[in-house]
Design a protein around this motif. Structure first.
Motif: not given
Length: 200
Positions: A56-61, A85-86, A165-180
Motif C-alpha cells: 500500500d503506497g501513497t505518492g507514486l512517481v 509504502a507499507r 495512491h496505489l495498491e499492489l497485490t501478490d507482486f513480484r519484481l526485478h530491480t537493480h536498486t532499492i533505496t529509502a
C-alpha cells in the motif's frame, strides 16, 4: 497539468520493462531489525528479486531512465518512487555465483506488522502484479512529477506518470536498486543459503 483525475485504473499482470540479465557481483545492505534507518540495497550487475503479498503506497512517481553498473554497462529501468509504502510478507533475494557454487542471500520481514518505508525508490526492470491506482496520470512530463519522494524527478520532455495512491497485490519484481529515506522492520530475518533459494 496539476489537476489529477479521481478515477481508478486496474492493471493486471503487467510487465513494465524487461531488460536482459547479467551476473550479480555485489550486494550492499544497510538494514536493522528494529526502528527506522536509512537503507540501500544495490547490485553491480543483474537485477535481484522482491516479492510481497501486498504493498500500500501513497505518492507514486515513475519515469524511464538508464542506470549504469560498476562495469559501465547500461540498464534501461523504470525509476519508481513512493512517498510512503507499507509492505506485507516481504521477501528480497539475491542469487550469486561463487567459486563454491550458487549462493542466495534472502531477507524476509513483514509477517506480523508490515515493513514501512519512507521515500522508497526502486529502479525496476520488470514487475508482475495486480494493481489499483487512484488519481493516475499517464504521460506527464518527467520534470513536472509531484507527490513522490523528494528530489525524484525525470528530465524535461521525458515520459513520466504518477498517482496519489496505489495498491499492489501478490507482486513480484526485478530491480537493480532499492533505496529509502527510512525503513522500519519488525522481525527481520536475513540468511545466506548455499544453492538457489530465490523468493520466486
Amino acid at each position: 497539468m496539476d489537476d489529477v483525475p479521481t478515477g481508478k485504473v486496474r492493471w493486471r499482470r503487467t510487465a513494465l520493462l524487461l531488460v536482459p540479465s547479467a551476473a550479480i557481483s555485489t550486494l550492499v545492505v544497510a538494514l536493522t531489525a528494529q526502528g527506522s534507518v536509512a537503507a540501500s540495497l544495490a547490485v553491480a550487475g543483474d537485477a535481484f528479486k522482491v516479492r510481497a503479498d501486498r504493498l500500500d503506497g501513497t505518492g507514486l512517481v515513475q519515469f524511464t531512465t538508464v542506470d549504469k553498473d560498476a562495469s559501465g554497462r547500461s540498464h534501461h529501468v523504470l525509476a519508481t518512487g513512493i512517498g510512503h509504502a507499507r509492505l506485507h510478507e516481504m521477501c528480497v533475494s539475491v542469487l550469486t555465483d561463487t567459486p563454491l557454487g550458487a549462493m542466495t542471500l534472502v531477507l524476509r520481514s513483514g509477517r506480523g506488522k508490515p515493513v514501512e518505508a519512507e521515500d522508497l525508490v526502486l529502479d525496476l526492470t520488470r514487475i508482475d502484479t495486480d494493481a489499483t491506482f487512484d488519481g493516475l496520470v499517464l504521460g506527464r512530463d518527467g520534470a513536472s512529477l509531484s507527490g513522490g519522494p523528494r528530489e525524484l524527478l525525470g528530465r524535461r520532455g521525458q515520459y513520466g506518470q504518477q498517482a496519489r495512491h496505489l495498491e499492489l497485490t501478490d507482486f513480484r519484481l526485478h530491480t537493480h536498486t532499492i533505496t529509502a529515506g527510512a525503513f522500519k522492520f519488525k522481525g527481520l530475518d536475513i540468511a545466506v543459503k548455499p544453492g538457489r533459494h530465490e523468493c520466486f
